[in-house]
Design a protein around this motif. Structure first.
Motif, PDB file in Angstrom:
ATOM      1  N   TYR A 196     -22.797  19.814 -14.642  1.00  0.00           N
ATOM      2  CA  TYR A 196     -23.645  19.898 -15.832  1.00  0.00           C
ATOM      3  C   TYR A 196     -22.768  19.804 -17.069  1.00  0.00           C
ATOM      4  O   TYR A 196     -21.774  20.518 -17.163  1.00  0.00           O
ATOM      5  CB  TYR A 196     -24.422  21.223 -15.847  1.00  0.00           C
ATOM      6  CG  TYR A 196     -25.328  21.347 -17.054  1.00  0.00           C
ATOM      7  CD1 TYR A 196     -26.604  20.798 -17.041  1.00  0.00           C
ATOM      8  CD2 TYR A 196     -24.878  21.990 -18.204  1.00  0.00           C
ATOM      9  CE1 TYR A 196     -27.421  20.898 -18.155  1.00  0.00           C
ATOM     10  CE2 TYR A 196     -25.686  22.083 -19.322  1.00  0.00           C
ATOM     11  CZ  TYR A 196     -26.953  21.542 -19.294  1.00  0.00           C
ATOM     12  OH  TYR A 196     -27.754  21.631 -20.393  1.00  0.00           O
ATOM     13  N   PRO A 197     -23.127  18.899 -18.001  1.00  0.00           N
ATOM     14  CA  PRO A 197     -24.217  17.924 -17.921  1.00  0.00           C
ATOM     15  C   PRO A 197     -23.840  16.760 -17.001  1.00  0.00           C
ATOM     16  O   PRO A 197     -22.656  16.501 -16.778  1.00  0.00           O
ATOM     17  CB  PRO A 197     -24.378  17.467 -19.370  1.00  0.00           C
ATOM     18  CG  PRO A 197     -22.997  17.612 -19.949  1.00  0.00           C
ATOM     19  CD  PRO A 197     -22.407  18.830 -19.293  1.00  0.00           C
ATOM     20  N   THR A 198     -24.858  16.062 -16.514  1.00  0.00           N
ATOM     21  CA  THR A 198     -24.598  14.985 -15.552  1.00  0.00           C
ATOM     22  C   THR A 198     -23.786  13.843 -16.155  1.00  0.00           C
ATOM     23  O   THR A 198     -23.133  13.098 -15.425  1.00  0.00           O
ATOM     24  CB  THR A 198     -25.921  14.426 -14.995  1.00  0.00           C
ATOM     25  OG1 THR A 198     -26.760  14.011 -16.092  1.00  0.00           O
ATOM     26  CG2 THR A 198     -26.660  15.487 -14.201  1.00  0.00           C
ATOM     27  N   GLU A 199     -23.813  13.713 -17.479  1.00  0.00           N
ATOM     28  CA  GLU A 199     -23.036  12.645 -18.117  1.00  0.00           C
ATOM     29  C   GLU A 199     -21.538  12.852 -17.929  1.00  0.00           C
ATOM     30  O   GLU A 199     -20.747  11.919 -18.122  1.00  0.00           O
ATOM     31  CB  GLU A 199     -23.362  12.576 -19.610  1.00  0.00           C
ATOM     32  CG  GLU A 199     -22.903  13.798 -20.394  1.00  0.00           C
ATOM     33  CD  GLU A 199     -23.515  13.862 -21.780  1.00  0.00           C
ATOM     34  OE1 GLU A 199     -22.751  13.840 -22.765  1.00  0.00           O
ATOM     35  OE2 GLU A 199     -24.756  13.935 -21.881  1.00  0.00           O
ATOM     36  N   ASN A 200     -21.127  14.058 -17.526  1.00  0.00           N
ATOM     37  CA  ASN A 200     -19.713  14.343 -17.299  1.00  0.00           C
ATOM     38  C   ASN A 200     -19.337  14.240 -15.819  1.00  0.00           C
ATOM     39  O   ASN A 200     -18.308  14.790 -15.405  1.00  0.00           O
ATOM     40  CB  ASN A 200     -19.362  15.741 -17.819  1.00  0.00           C
ATOM     41  CG  ASN A 200     -19.262  15.777 -19.332  1.00  0.00           C
ATOM     42  OD1 ASN A 200     -19.110  14.739 -19.973  1.00  0.00           O
ATOM     43  ND2 ASN A 200     -19.365  16.962 -19.907  1.00  0.00           N
TER      44      ASN A 200
END
Length: 392
Positions: A196-200
C-alpha cells in the motif's frame, strides 16, 4: 546513584525496563506471538503480562481469568491455528520473525517505550547494523520537494546512512528510490504481504531485493487508519533522527516527528514558503525548535554536535512493584466493581499518566495494575504513548 546507561554506537541511552525472558524453543516463540495476537492485548499490555507472569505461556493461561474479572465471560485467547497460519505465511514469503528479545532485533528500536514485541522482516538484515535516518514528508510533494529528497537521500546514503520511511506516495517513495543502492528500510502499515499504495508495487519488490521490509502486523492484515501512527513510531524508532521535507500543519509526518521527540531523537526540517500549505508543518517544527537543514552536510553536522540521547523507560521496573496486598480471589465482586468505577471516573477527562492515576486511587500498584489490565482487555480504557491512559 544515577541510572545505568547503555550505548548504541556513539549514542547513550537509559535502557528500557521491559522484563523479557528470551523464548528459546519453537513453542516458546509461538506462545510469545500468540499472546501478542490475543484480543485486547496491545504492546503495553503484552509487556505488562510478561512482567506479571514471567513468560508467555503463563500469561496466556491467566488471560481468561483476567477477562472474567473484567466481566468478559466468553474471552478466548488467540487460537493456535491462527499462529500456525501466520508462521506458514512467513515461510511462504521468505520473511523472518524477530522478537524483541532476539539479539538481531534493531538496537535503537528496542529502546523506545512501545517497541514492537515482534516484527516480520524481509531483505537485508545487515541494514539494522547501519546508522539510520528517517526521511518523511508530504504525499502531494512539489517538484522541488522531490528533487531535494532525492539529493539528500542519495548523499546521506553515500555517507553510510540507511534511509527509513513508510513506503507512502510522495516524499517517502522518493527517499526509498534514491537510497535503493545504498540501503533503505520500508516500514509497512499493514502486513508484510500487503502493498500500500499499490502504485508502489515495483518499489516494494525493489526494496525486498536490496533493502529491508518491516512490519509488526500479521500477514494478510490490510492497513487501517489506526495502523499508520503505529507504523510511524517504528520509522522514527529505527532512526537517529527524523527529517521532515514538506508537511502540512496536520499530517502524519508531524506525528512521526512527535514520536521522534518522545523517543529522544533529533528532529530536522526543511523550511518552506509561508504561503505554501505543504510547508506549514515544517515551518511549525522549526518555530518549535527543530533543526533547520539545507542539505546532507547540515544533517551530519547536527548529528556530530548532538548531545547523547536519553531514553526514559515507560514501564515500572519489576523490582519496584510492591508485594500484592492480597490475592485477587479474596476480594469481593463489589470491591472490583468499586475500583473499576473509580478508575473510569478519574479517566473521564483528558488522558492521565498511569503513575498519577495509581497514586490518586490510594491502592497498591499491583492491585491497581490488575484492575487497569482487566479494563484494557474489556476495551473500556486505552493506553496512549508516554504512559498515558484514556477511556477506550
Amino acid at each position: 546513584m544515577g541510572q545505568e546507561t547503555e550505548r548504541v554506537g556513539s549514542l547513550e541511552f537509559i535502557p528500557s525496563h521491559h522484563p523479557l525472558t528470551p523464548p528459546h524453543t519453537v513453542e516458546d516463540r509461538a506462545n510469545w506471538l500468540r499472546l501478542l495476537r490475543s484480543r485486547r492485548v496491545g504492546v503495553s499490555t503484552f509487556y505488562r503480562l510478561l512482567s506479571e507472569h514471567g513468560d508467555a505461556q503463563t500469561a496466556l493461561d491467566a488471560l481468561p481469568a483476567i477477562a472474567r474479572q473484567a466481566g468478559v465471560s466468553d474471552y478466548q485467547i488467540c487460537p493456535q491455528g491462527v499462529i500456525d497460519a501466520e508462521l506458514r505465511a512467513g515461510r511462504k514469503h521468505g520473511a523472518r520473525l524477530i522478537l524483541r528479545s532476539d539479539p538481531d532485533y534493531p538496537p535503537l528500536l528496542a529502546l523506545i517505550d512501545d517497541a514492537p514485541p515482534a516484527i516480520w522482516v524481509k531483505g537485508d538484515l545487515s541494514l539494522f547494523e547501519r546508522p539510520t535516518l528517517a526521511v518523511v514528508g508530504a504525499r502531494n510533494a512539489s517538484s522541488l520537494g522531490h528533487r531535494f529528497t532525492r539529493t539528500l537521500a542519495r548523499e546521506l546514503g553515500e555517507e553510510g546512512f540507511a534511509i527509513a520511511s513508510g513506503l507512502a506516495r510522495g516524499i517517502d517513495a522518493t527517499a526509498h528510490e534514491a537510497a535503493l543502492d545504498t540501503g533503505t528500510l520500508a516500514v509497512l502499515a499493514g502486513g508484510l504481504d500487503e502493498i500500500y499504495p499499490t502504485e508502489n508495487t515495483a518499489l516494494y519488490h525493489s526494496i525486498a531485493e536490496s533493502g529491508l521490509l518491516i512490519s509488526e502486523q500479521p500477514f494478510g492484515m490490510k492497513p487501517f487508519a489506526r495502523h499508520f501512527p503505529m507504523r510511524n513510531r517504528i520509522v522514527s524508532g529505527l532512526s537517529r533522527a527524523t527529517i521532515v521535507i514538506e508537511a502540512a500543519a496536520r499530517s502524519g509526518s508531524l506525528l512521526t516527528a512527535g514520536n521522534a521527540l518522545d523517543q529522544g531523537r533529533e528532529v530536522m526540517a526543511v523550511p518552506g514558503h509561508p504561503f505554501d500549505a505543504r510547508s506549514a508543518g515544517c515551518n511549525i517544527l522549526l518555530r518549535d525548535g527543530a533543526t533547520l537543514i539545507r542539505g546532507a552536510r547540515d544533517v551530519m553536522d547536527t548529528l556530530a554536535a548532538a548531545s547523547p540521547l536519553a531514553q526514559t523507560a515507560m514501564e515500572t521496573p519489576q523490582d519496584a512493584i510492591p508485594v500484592p496486598e492480597a490475592p485477587a480471589e479474596m476480594r469481593s465482586l463489589a470491591d472490583h466493581a468499586a475500583l473499576h468505577t473509580e478508575i473510569l471516573a478519574r479517566l473521564a477527562g483528558a488522558p492521565l499518566p498511569e503513575d498519577d492515576l495509581i497514586r490518586d486511587l490510594g491502592v497498591t500498584a499491583d492491585r491497581a495494575s490488575a484492575e487497569i489490565l482487566s479494563l484494557e482487555l474489556d476495551g473500556r480504557i486505552a493506553r496512549k504513548p508516554g504512559g498515558m491512559l484514556a477511556l477506550g
